[in-house]
Each structure stands twice: as C-alpha cells, then as structure tokens.
Design an enzyme around this catalytic site. Structure first.
Site, PDB file in Angstrom:
ATOM      1  N   TRP A 131       0.873  -1.173   0.000  1.00  0.00           N
ATOM      2  CA  TRP A 131       0.000   0.000   0.000  1.00  0.00           C
ATOM      3  C   TRP A 131       0.916   1.232   0.000  1.00  0.00           C
ATOM      4  CZ3 TRP A 131      -2.015   2.657   4.873  1.00  0.00           C
ATOM      5  CH2 TRP A 131      -3.017   3.581   4.562  1.00  0.00           C
ATOM      6  N   ASP A 210       0.036  -5.203   9.928  1.00  0.00           N
ATOM      7  CA  ASP A 210      -1.027  -4.264   9.598  1.00  0.00           C
ATOM      8  C   ASP A 210      -2.286  -5.060   9.250  1.00  0.00           C
ATOM      9  OD1 ASP A 210      -2.565  -2.153   8.800  1.00  0.00           O
ATOM     10  OD2 ASP A 210      -1.440  -1.720   6.965  1.00  0.00           O
ATOM     11  N   LYS A 245     -12.851  -0.724   7.226  1.00  0.00           N
ATOM     12  CA  LYS A 245     -13.495  -1.553   6.217  1.00  0.00           C
ATOM     13  C   LYS A 245     -14.490  -2.525   6.850  1.00  0.00           C
ATOM     14  CE  LYS A 245     -10.634   0.589   3.616  1.00  0.00           C
ATOM     15  NZ  LYS A 245      -9.248   0.530   3.456  1.00  0.00           N
TER      16      LYS A 245
HETATM   17  C1  LMR Z   1      -6.918   1.945  -0.438  1.00  0.00           C
HETATM   18  O1  LMR Z   1      -5.824   1.364  -0.436  1.00  0.00           O
HETATM   19  O2  LMR Z   1      -7.526   2.236  -1.470  1.00  0.00           O
HETATM   20  C2  LMR Z   1      -7.550   2.293   0.866  1.00  0.00           C
HETATM   21  O3  LMR Z   1      -6.831   1.751   1.918  1.00  0.00           O
HETATM   22  C3  LMR Z   1      -7.821   3.742   1.013  1.00  0.00           C
HETATM   23  C4  LMR Z   1      -6.592   4.550   1.221  1.00  0.00           C
HETATM   24  O4  LMR Z   1      -6.565   5.291   2.206  1.00  0.00           O
HETATM   25  O5  LMR Z   1      -5.670   4.481   0.418  1.00  0.00           O
END
Ligand code: LMR
Length: 395
Positions: A131, A210, A245
């Site tokens: 992420w 996480d 979520k």
């Molecule tokens: C995502 O990865 O789309 C979500 O976790 C929202 C974000 O804050 O990036």
C-alpha cells in the site's frame, strides 16, 4: 514572493486523486476500480445497520463529550485485544500487552513507526508491492524504506520474503500485512507466519502487522490465525488494526495500536512512549467510531447483526471475484487470471502497466491506480462482462 514560495508543488496522492477524477468524469459509462471502498450492488457504501443502531443508542445515552484520555475508549481497546491476542491470552493478565485507540489504521501505523524510531530503528522494510501509504508514513517520519520481495508474477514468494528479510539488520522495522494483502489479495499462509515469527525473534526485527481487512478473507477467527501464529513464534511484536473496512467506518477514523512484549517492564515503558507519541500528534484519539465498535461488540444482538453484515460483504466480494476471474479467463484465454478467485479481500493486482491503466481511464472510463490494482469490492455484478472486456484490452 510568498512565505510558501520555497515549497514545490507535489502531485496529488495517487489513490485520492483517482477518487476525485472519477467523481468529476461526466461520461455515462465509467467504472471505479480505484480507492478501496466497499460498495453494494446499488453502488452505495451504506452505513451498516448494526452501526446505525449503535449510534442511536449512543446518541440517547451520551451525556458528555469530555476527553476519554490517551488510550481513548478502553472497552474498544479490550475488544480489539480479544480479536488480536485472544480473550484468554496469558500476556494480557501479565501486563505484557498494550493497546491505544488511534485515528484509523493509519494513525496506528504512525504510532508504531514512531515507536520504532524511538527504539532506534533506522530502516523499515515493506512488502514489494505494498500500500503506497506504508513507505509514505515511514519516510515522513525520517526513516529509510527497504523492500522485501512478496509476490512475483501474481504468486506469493515465500523464499523471496524470507531471503530478503535475512538481509535485515537487528533493530530494523518490518511491516507485514495481515488479512488481506493490499494490493495483491495474496495472503501469507499460517506456516509462513510461524517462520516469519522465528526469523523476527532470531534476528531481533521490530515487526508491525497491519490488519486492515479483518473478516474479509474467511471469517473473524480464521483470518487472525496467521497473525497469532506470528506473535506466538516471535514472542514480541506490534499490530495496527483498522475498523474502516470491516465496520464500514471509513470517515470516523477508527483504529487501534497494539503491542505484545516479553516483559511487563518493557511494555510499561512502551506504553509511556505511545502515550507521548499520541499527545504530540492527535493529543487525544477520536471517540465516535471507537464508541460504535465498543457498543456493537459489547452487545450480543448487535454483534450478531454486525457479524452477519460482515459475512454478507465478504460473500459478495467472493462471488464478484469468481465472476470476474471467470470472465477474464474467457476474454483473454489466460488461465493465470483464474488466480483472482483464490485471492482475498477487496484487491487484486493485474499485469497492467501504468501506461495501460492510464489508457483504460482516458479512453474507456475505467479507473484503477497505475500499479494495476483493482478494487473488486466496488464492482456491480451486471458490469462484469463489460469490465472484463475493457481490462482484457490492456492484458
Ligand atoms: C486503499 O488502499 O484504497 C484504501 O486503503 C484507502 C486509502 O486510504 O488508500
């Protein structure tokens, strides 16, 4: 000349920029596979019914908005400890755990990386891919980012993970995603969690798990088995937990930072540092979302209702995965896309280049980040044939 003229203009956040661009797109045919938000069949992100009921109760019962204190809602913290460590984990009675309400999972990550920095960590390892906000938080706290191989060609690489982390130095931080991995949807099997725990212990790595999608893979219990196996083997570790979520509380910023230690003294010291980190940033954590979660989890009826709603979100995502994966295999003739059906949670990552993703957005109105990630939880089942047709043009 202004006070701010020394600042360069930064590009918009990749995911948040996509959200705005989709909203502003006036085309009749457009598809949002971008930011990670669950949508129902009607394209809405509804407030869960258990959440609505908990809010009504809170509105009637609440008689003050006074600060709750540095840990925020302590009932909420205890419920998240139940989820993560288990109700009867001996470390809890021995004072070897800590938990703080945090402003969302990201607030919990920020607390954890800040604590790593206070422990002397200089470098934090994140999965490749991950992420984008993981390296963002690490860098904004002035630490270096390193990457461990995670998935290669759409398949988990246990050897890649272990061999990369063998290069880590004692005291290095590591962020490992629990259920479900963002962006790949490919989760770590339980035996690998144990191996990672053994490695963290033998090398003295500071691991934070996480957990942003608890309950989105299989069930609340099964989803946490790997995290618990890791903590068991490592003996110490941190967890960032998000309720955005699984409780649909996105904008309420509801998360929890937790840690497990091998001695009560270590955890007592860490507790003072987490309190100081919170004090210097958000001062006191937000109360509303944590109050909702504590109300739901503290009431058998509301809890059962939430669990049923969570199961129905999960089952919808599983059905969408299967349908999209079948449609992509049929469109492209590539069986490897069948893997999508075996992945977990909201996301999967397709072998689409950044240029391909841009073309899909500009020419065909399909929104996805440059990484090739798709949010399956935002799709309408009726649109799957068309979405598969569009995606296939870039595959
Ligand atoms: C995502 O990865 O789309 C979500 O976790 C929202 C974000 O804050 O990036």
């Amino acid at each position: 000349m202004s006070l701010y003229s020394g600042l360069s203009t930064l590009p918009p956040d990749a995911l948040l920029g996509l959200m705005v661009a989709y909203r502003e797109d006036k085309r009749d045919e457009k598809f949002d596979l971008g930011v990670g938000v669950y949508k129902d069949e009607a394209g809405n992100t509804p407030i869960l019914s258990a959440v609505k009921k908990a809010e009504a109760r809170m509105l009637a019962a609440q008689d003050s908005k006074v600060y709750e204190g540095p840990r925020g809602n302590v009932d909420f913290c205890a419920h998240v400890e139940d989820f993560v460590f288990g109700a009867g984990h001996p470390a809890r009675a021995e004072g070897r755990t800590l938990s703080f309400t945090a402003p969302g999972g990201c607030g919990a990550l920020y607390a954890g990386v800040s604590l790593m920095r206070r422990m002397g960590t200089k470098k934090v390892w994140v999965s490749k891919p991950t992420w984008p906000n993981h390296p963002n938080v690490v860098k904004s706290l002035g630490l270096d980012v390193a990457e461990y191989d995670y998935a290669v060609g759409g398949t988990l690489s246990p050897t890649g993970i272990l061999e990369s982390l063998m290069q880590a130095e004692p005291g290095d931080g590591v962020i490992i995603q629990g259920p479900c991995h963002n962006p790949t949807g490919i989760d770590i099997p339980e035996r690998l969690w144990t191996a990672l725990g053994d490695l963290a212990k033998s090398k003295g790595l500071v691991v934070m798990v996480d957990v942003a999608y608890h309950g989105f893979a299989r069930s609340l219990g099964e989803d946490m088995a790997g995290v618990r196996a890791f903590l068991e083997a490592a003996g110490e570790g941190m967890v960032a937990y998000s309720c955005s979520k699984n409780f649909g509380l996105y904008r309420e910023r509801t998360g929890c930072f937790l840690a497990l230690g091998s001695t009560p003294e270590g955890i007592a010291a860490a507790t003072t540092h987490v309190a100081a980190i919170g004090r210097a940033s958000w001062s006191m954590p937000p109360a509303h979302g944590a109050g909702i979660v504590a109300t739901i989890l503290g009431d058998a009826e509301l809890r059962a209702e939430w669990e049923a709603e969570l199961s129905s979100m999960r089952n919808r995502m599983i059905a969408l995965r299967k349908a999209l994966s079948d449609a992509l295999v049929a469109e492209t003739g590539s069986n490897s896309l069948g893997e999508l059906a075996r992945q977990n949670g909201m996301f999967s990552q397709l072998p689409i280049t950044p240029e391909g993703a841009k073309k899909l957005r500009e020419d065909l109105g399909l929104y996805m980040p440059a990484s090739g990630r798709i949010n399956i939880a935002g799709i309408n089942a009726n649109d799957i044939p068309r979405i598969a047709e569009i995606l296939a043009t870039a595959l």
